[in-house]
Design an enzyme around this catalytic site. Structure first.
Site, PDB file in Angstrom:
ATOM      1  N   ASP A 185       1.028  -1.470   0.031  1.00  0.00           N
ATOM      2  CA  ASP A 185       0.048  -0.023   0.153  1.00  0.00           C
ATOM      3  C   ASP A 185       0.619   1.269  -0.423  1.00  0.00           C
ATOM      4  OD1 ASP A 185      -1.616  -2.085   1.079  1.00  0.00           O
ATOM      5  OD2 ASP A 185      -2.378  -0.848   2.394  1.00  0.00           O
ATOM      6  N   PHE A 221       1.891  -0.797   9.804  1.00  0.00           N
ATOM      7  CA  PHE A 221       0.855  -0.912   8.882  1.00  0.00           C
ATOM      8  C   PHE A 221       0.371   0.536   8.171  1.00  0.00           C
ATOM      9  CE2 PHE A 221      -1.253  -5.405   9.139  1.00  0.00           C
ATOM     10  CZ  PHE A 221       0.502  -6.014   9.369  1.00  0.00           C
TER      11      PHE A 221
HETATM   12  C1  FRU Z   1      -4.044  -3.998   3.086  1.00  0.00           C
HETATM   13  C2  FRU Z   1      -3.272  -4.131   3.742  1.00  0.00           C
HETATM   14  C3  FRU Z   1      -3.651  -2.792   4.876  1.00  0.00           C
HETATM   15  C4  FRU Z   1      -2.615  -3.239   6.053  1.00  0.00           C
HETATM   16  C5  FRU Z   1      -1.691  -3.908   5.220  1.00  0.00           C
HETATM   17  C6  FRU Z   1      -0.466  -4.675   5.233  1.00  0.00           C
HETATM   18  O1  FRU Z   1      -3.140  -4.052   1.367  1.00  0.00           O
HETATM   19  O2  FRU Z   1      -4.084  -5.397   3.661  1.00  0.00           O
HETATM   20  O3  FRU Z   1      -5.166  -3.346   5.631  1.00  0.00           O
HETATM   21  O4  FRU Z   1      -2.560  -1.774   7.021  1.00  0.00           O
HETATM   22  O5  FRU Z   1      -1.817  -3.921   3.638  1.00  0.00           O
HETATM   23  O6  FRU Z   1       0.662  -4.959   5.068  1.00  0.00           O
END
Ligand code: FRU
Length: 484
Positions: free
Chosen positions: A37, A96
């Protein structure tokens, strides 16, 4: 050595091991290893900053760090030192996703700390944390993290899935929207507010999907566009509806009425943000030019990623940043203007008729194509890119079904399949802007009415471009530029 320095050192020592074959020319990737992300997308002190979920030690998802890149124009990015590493109790199993905001000249990051509660990582809890920087490059975690703890999760909300804060300011308050679910198979968004980014209070469950809209919502984004509220969420395992939502996970938007004080968003109809294969976890920002910009991870969970193997040593990339425009009750997505500054070697055709297939006498790996078709009597027409002896990626309009089709069955070594989306001709015409990079294709149909994004992994020799039709049609304009 601390974890940030360790990761940085590893990247520098291993960068030379990247196989460059599919490294993208004008899209942001990680410097080495894995990314997913986009995070913390913001224009701060004149420069664009884009952070991203990053595992630098291998081309697979692992304990998340935040990578960081800075750009003057959203196209050419320079790597900055990694911003966050999972080195505290409250984020020990991953920093995250999250977002950024400027306050008192400082750059603040609000992000999720992932904490495993069982041995195998299957059980976890999540909290929200703060980090800040004076120079936009070096970040310090707030010493009283977490700023939103587990005890602030309301009833009727998952205690596990509580992540991806998107921060914004309205009136005197800072707000975050957070991804969540109700524990019964429906995604939802939680709203919190704060006067100082440090002390937060729960406002409400802002919006909730039904059982067709995914069992959990990730990476929510909430903003106003020309007086209307827009909510974007990444829906896990959203159910297909005909041609729509055929990927494992989908990004959807709602336009509706937002009452921020009560924390209520009346959801209108739900639409896909992108109709292709690879578009997930987008994040938006409002820049100083007043543009609402969006960028997404140009990949998809649960799908093969060829650069994870064969010694490529990297995986994951960002889409081209796009500008969002509201047209009535729909959003249009347009490539940012800045990309035009990278056009080289103009090739063009005007007013030609085709019936059958015609090769363009130009070849390229990384380019933009702008085509206007006048459908004439043709039942089917389109363009093939990254075409070689046995490979081709087909972008095609079917008149009978009013469908635009992106087919990657013969695109190369990556995942296959096709995606279709309904779109009407305008005065019998179809306009396409297509961006091809070493392993990606992004199609903007009819001035951004719909977009289709997909990764492809063709061989090095597959460089031809052709236009084709079944029945006679004309191309009123075709322009092609290399992008470099
Ligand atoms: C979305 C996700 C988020 C999380 C991140 C972890 O792609 O699952 O919800 O914060 O990726 O890498």
């Amino acid at each position: 050595m601390n974890k940030l320095d360790e990761a940085e050192k590893y990247i520098k020592a291993n960068k030379e091991r990247l196989n460059k074959q599919y490294r993208l020319e004008y899209h942001l990737m990680g410097e080495y290893g894995w990314i997913n992300d986009p995070n913390g997308f913001i224009q701060y002190k004149g420069k664009y900053h884009l952070f991203y979920q990053h595992y630098p030690f291998d081309a697979v998802w692992g304990p998340m760090h935040w990578g960081h890149a800075i750009s003057e124009d959203l196209i050419k990015w320079h790597y900055a030192p990694l911003a966050l590493a999972p080195d505290e109790e409250y984020d020990k199993d991953g920093c995250f996703s999250g977002s950024a905001i400027e306050k008192d000249d400082k750059l603040y990051l609000v992000y999720t700390g992932n904490i495993h509660t069982g041995a195998d990582g299957g059980e976890y809890k999540q909290v929200q944390n703060l980090a800040y920087s004076e120079d936009g490059v070096h970040f310090k975690k707030y010493d009283k993290n977490p700023v939103i703890g587990q005890e602030q999760i309301p009833e009727r909300a998952s205690k596990r899935d509580f992540r991806d804060p998107k921060v914004f300011k309205k009136g005197q308050y800072y707000y975050v929207v957070l991804g969540s679910n109700d524990g019964m198979g429906n995604g939802q968004v939680l709203l919190y507010r704060s006067l100082d980014l440090k002390q937060w209070e729960f406002v409400n469950i802002l919006a909730k999907g039904d059982e067709t809209m995914g069992y959990n919502w990730e990476c929510p984004d909430l903003f106003e566009l020309d007086g209307k509220g827009v909510l974007i969420v990444s829906a896990q395992h959203m159910k297909a509806r005909g041609n729509d939502f055929n990927n494992p996970n989908s990004v959807i938007y709602f336009i509706g009425d937002l009452d921020i004080e009560k924390g209520v968003f009346q959801l209108g109809d739900c639409h896909a943000v992108d109709y292709g294969f690879d578009f997930y976890a987008p994040q938006t920002t409002l820049d100083k030019l007043g543009r609402r910009l969006i960028v997404a991870w140009m990949d998809m969970w649960e799908m093969p990623m060829p650069t994870q193997e064969r010694g490529h040593n990297w995986a994951g990339a960002m889409t081209l940043p796009r500008e969002i425009v509201r047209v009535g009750d729909r959003l249009y997505f347009k490539p940012i203007e800045e990309i035009k500054n990278y056009r080289k070697n103009h090739y063009h055709l005007r007013n030609i008729k085709i019936n059958g297939e015609k090769y363009l006498d130009t070849i390229s790996e990384c380019y933009e194509l702008e085509i206007e078709f006048d459908a004439g009597e043709a039942r089917e027409f389109g363009v093939k890119v990254r075409k070689g002896k046995e490979e081709e990626t087909i972008l095609c309009y079917s008149r009978d079904e009013s469908l635009f089709i992106f087919n990657r069955d013969k695109s190369g070594i990556g995942p296959k399949g096709e995606r279709k989306t309904n779109i009407a001709l305008k005065n019998n015409k179809l306009k396409l802007r297509i961006f091809v990079d070493r392993c990606s294709v992004e199609v903007f149909i009819n001035d951004g009415e719909k977009t289709m994004t997909g990764r492809i992994y063709p061989g090095k020799e597959s460089l031809n471009i052709s236009v084709f039709s079944k029945g006679e049609c004309s191309i009123t304009r075709l322009d092609k530029w290399d992008i470099a």
